[in-house]
Write a protein that holds these residues in place. Sequence first.
Motif, short mmCIF file in Angstrom:
data_model
loop_
_atom_site.label_atom_id
_atom_site.label_comp_id
_atom_site.label_asym_id
_atom_site.label_seq_id
_atom_site.Cartn_x
_atom_site.Cartn_y
_atom_site.Cartn_z
N VAL A 127 38.86 25.75 -4.34
CA VAL A 127 38.95 24.30 -4.55
C VAL A 127 38.54 23.95 -5.97
N SER A 128 39.27 23.01 -6.55
CA SER A 128 38.87 22.41 -7.82
C SER A 128 38.57 20.93 -7.59
N VAL A 129 37.36 20.52 -7.94
CA VAL A 129 37.04 19.09 -7.98
C VAL A 129 37.09 18.68 -9.44
N VAL A 130 37.89 17.67 -9.74
CA VAL A 130 38.08 17.26 -11.12
C VAL A 130 37.65 15.81 -11.29
N VAL A 131 36.96 15.53 -12.40
CA VAL A 131 36.41 14.20 -12.65
C VAL A 131 36.88 13.72 -14.01
N PRO A 132 37.77 12.71 -14.06
CA PRO A 132 38.17 12.12 -15.33
C PRO A 132 37.19 11.00 -15.70
N ALA A 133 36.21 11.32 -16.53
CA ALA A 133 35.14 10.38 -16.84
C ALA A 133 35.54 9.45 -17.97
N TYR A 134 35.15 8.18 -17.83
CA TYR A 134 35.35 7.20 -18.93
C TYR A 134 34.34 6.07 -18.77
N ASN A 135 33.42 5.99 -19.70
CA ASN A 135 32.39 4.95 -19.70
C ASN A 135 31.70 4.84 -18.34
N ASN A 136 31.30 5.99 -17.82
CA ASN A 136 30.64 6.05 -16.51
C ASN A 136 29.16 6.42 -16.62
N ALA A 137 28.54 6.12 -17.75
CA ALA A 137 27.17 6.58 -17.99
C ALA A 137 26.21 6.18 -16.89
N GLU A 138 26.39 5.00 -16.32
CA GLU A 138 25.46 4.51 -15.29
C GLU A 138 25.52 5.32 -14.00
N TYR A 139 26.68 5.97 -13.76
CA TYR A 139 26.89 6.58 -12.45
C TYR A 139 27.26 8.05 -12.49
N ILE A 140 27.65 8.58 -13.65
CA ILE A 140 28.27 9.90 -13.69
C ILE A 140 27.35 11.00 -13.16
N GLU A 141 26.05 10.89 -13.39
CA GLU A 141 25.14 11.93 -12.91
C GLU A 141 25.10 11.96 -11.39
N ALA A 142 25.05 10.79 -10.77
CA ALA A 142 25.05 10.74 -9.30
C ALA A 142 26.36 11.30 -8.74
N THR A 143 27.47 11.01 -9.42
CA THR A 143 28.77 11.53 -8.97
C THR A 143 28.77 13.05 -8.99
N LEU A 144 28.36 13.63 -10.12
CA LEU A 144 28.38 15.10 -10.23
C LEU A 144 27.37 15.74 -9.28
N GLU A 145 26.22 15.13 -9.11
CA GLU A 145 25.24 15.66 -8.16
C GLU A 145 25.81 15.71 -6.74
N SER A 146 26.60 14.69 -6.39
CA SER A 146 27.18 14.66 -5.05
C SER A 146 28.19 15.78 -4.85
N VAL A 147 28.89 16.15 -5.91
CA VAL A 147 29.84 17.27 -5.82
C VAL A 147 29.09 18.60 -5.72
N LEU A 148 28.08 18.75 -6.54
CA LEU A 148 27.36 20.03 -6.59
C LEU A 148 26.52 20.27 -5.34
N ALA A 149 26.31 19.23 -4.53
CA ALA A 149 25.52 19.36 -3.30
C ALA A 149 26.37 19.67 -2.07
N GLN A 150 27.63 20.06 -2.25
CA GLN A 150 28.51 20.31 -1.12
C GLN A 150 28.08 21.52 -0.29
N THR A 151 28.29 21.40 1.02
CA THR A 151 28.04 22.54 1.91
C THR A 151 29.07 23.65 1.69
N TYR A 152 30.28 23.29 1.29
CA TYR A 152 31.33 24.26 0.95
C TYR A 152 31.08 24.70 -0.48
N THR A 153 31.05 25.99 -0.74
CA THR A 153 30.59 26.46 -2.05
C THR A 153 31.66 27.10 -2.92
N ASP A 154 32.86 27.32 -2.39
CA ASP A 154 33.90 28.01 -3.17
C ASP A 154 34.70 26.99 -3.98
#
Length: 286
Positions: free
Chosen positions: A5-32
């Motif tokens: 699986v590829s999770v892709v994030v097109p970021a643009y002026n997301n400074a307020e939220y981008i860390e929470a978004t990426l943390e939610s992806v990296l915390a997945q129970t599926y690891t591949d």
Amino acid sequence: MTPRVSVVVPAYNNAEYIEATLESVLAQTYTDFELVVSDHASTDDTWERLQRFAADPRVRLLTTPAGGGARANWDRVSKEATGELLKLVCGDDLLYPTMLERQVEALDAAGEGTLVVTSSRDLVDGRGKVFLRARGLQGLSGRMSGRAALRAVVRSGSNPLGEPACVMFRRAALEAVGWWDDTYPYYIDAGTYAQVLLRGDLTVVDEPLAAFRVSASQWSVRLMRQQLEQAEGFHRRVHTLAPESVTPADVRRGNVLARVAAAQRRLAYAWLGSRMHPEKASAPAS
């Protein structure tokens, strides 16, 4: 080894939220999976905030030159993906921990003829607090033909398939239709789903597996008018692409319901008020 699986994030002026978004992806129970992020010439400190993830071997950080609208960055991260399955997540939305696990299971169970899986999502305010649960789908369930799903989308007057965080594609199917379709920019997600669903089936996971963040930037009278015009254009286009499945009556129904939905969004945004602003959402109500 290439991830499934590829999770892709097109970021643009997301400074307020981008860390929470990426943390939610990296915390997945599926690891591949891999996580590919590209910053589209942000004018805030999005790029600087991304650097805390640079050392994670699952993460690749890229940049996209200014210009080209959303499609330039959505295409950029999608083309960089190496996984068989692809999920795009906007830079302020959230995945719940079992999102990838549940959707990969659903696609595997449905078989290769199914190209898209979706689920419902919660709506959250500027500080990530849920104010509406399990939104979307609107009668979509189980495995269904792509053309039947498209008819249901048009007749709903909205986008029951949800924002990109709700959806997972087979990457080859997205590539086959020429990547993201911004014929109607506010419908870049639904417009692309339509192109893929003309080629295969949909399967549905009927539970909320993501959170879509509602922010102040999504509302204005002018914006609402443009969204409504593009909704009607999208309905006409789907009829043109699949006239045997989507009739003129379906288009008329969808246009009426799109107007109703626009009015409801306007009232909802007025009701939410300051909760759409992260710096105000955490303040106690007066």
